[in-house]
Scaffold this motif. Sequence first.
Motif: not given
Length: 78
Positions: A50-53, A58-61, A65-73
């Motif tokens: 429930i609390f840690f989906p 849902t953001k990356c495939d 892409e996950k690595t790039e998204y985390v780096r940007q954040q």
Amino acid sequence: MSDSSTNKQGFWSRVFHLYYDGFRSMTVGKTLWLIIFIKLFIFFIVIKMIFFPDFLGTKCDSDQEKTEYVRQQLVPGP
């Protein structure tokens, strides 16, 4: 005095037999342990879902892409 067979057993063996004999002779305690295990299941499994989906799922495939998204954040852009 102490029993010679008790002295020959190791510490962990005596601890194990203490708890084993105690749990074996329980009547109400078994029901209480069942309740404790059900509560732990709810806490660690259900509440985690429930609390840690899976936010990145849902953001990356892909992993890239996950690595790039985390780096940007994490790193502020120019």
